[in-house]
Design a protein around this motif. Structure first.
Motif, PDB file in Angstrom:
ATOM      1  N   ARG A  68       0.821  -1.204   0.000  1.00  0.00           N
ATOM      2  CA  ARG A  68       0.000   0.000   0.000  1.00  0.00           C
ATOM      3  C   ARG A  68       0.858   1.259   0.000  1.00  0.00           C
ATOM      4  O   ARG A  68       1.889   1.331   0.659  1.00  0.00           O
ATOM      5  N   CYS A  98     -11.552   7.384  -4.372  1.00  0.00           N
ATOM      6  CA  CYS A  98     -10.309   6.766  -3.908  1.00  0.00           C
ATOM      7  C   CYS A  98      -9.798   7.464  -2.650  1.00  0.00           C
ATOM      8  O   CYS A  98      -9.893   8.685  -2.505  1.00  0.00           O
ATOM      9  N   LEU A 136      -7.688   2.504  -3.559  1.00  0.00           N
ATOM     10  CA  LEU A 136      -8.207   2.053  -2.276  1.00  0.00           C
ATOM     11  C   LEU A 136      -9.506   2.814  -2.042  1.00  0.00           C
ATOM     12  O   LEU A 136      -9.515   4.048  -2.026  1.00  0.00           O
TER      13      LEU A 136
END
Length: 57
Positions: free
Chosen positions: A4, A22, A55
């Motif tokens: 990440r 996002c 994400l």
């Protein structure tokens, strides 16, 4: 699974992003991820690529 990215307080000036759902999105279509990963080895068009950094907010 990709590692990440970190969310930076300032936008990453080299990345434009319009995906406002996002986690890394910033107003004005800026990306606050410190790095991005674009996947699909052997892609031959932009439609065949995928931003693995995405994400959901």
């Amino acid at each position: 699974m990709p590692e990440r990215a970190n969310k930076m307080p300032q936008p990453n000036g080299g990345i434009k992003c319009v995906v406002n759902t996002c986690h890394y999105y910033g107003s004005g279509d800026h990306c606050h991820a410190d790095k991005i990963e674009v996947q699909a080895p052997n892609a031959s068009t932009s439609e065949m690529t995928d931003c693995a950094t995405f994400l959901p907010e």
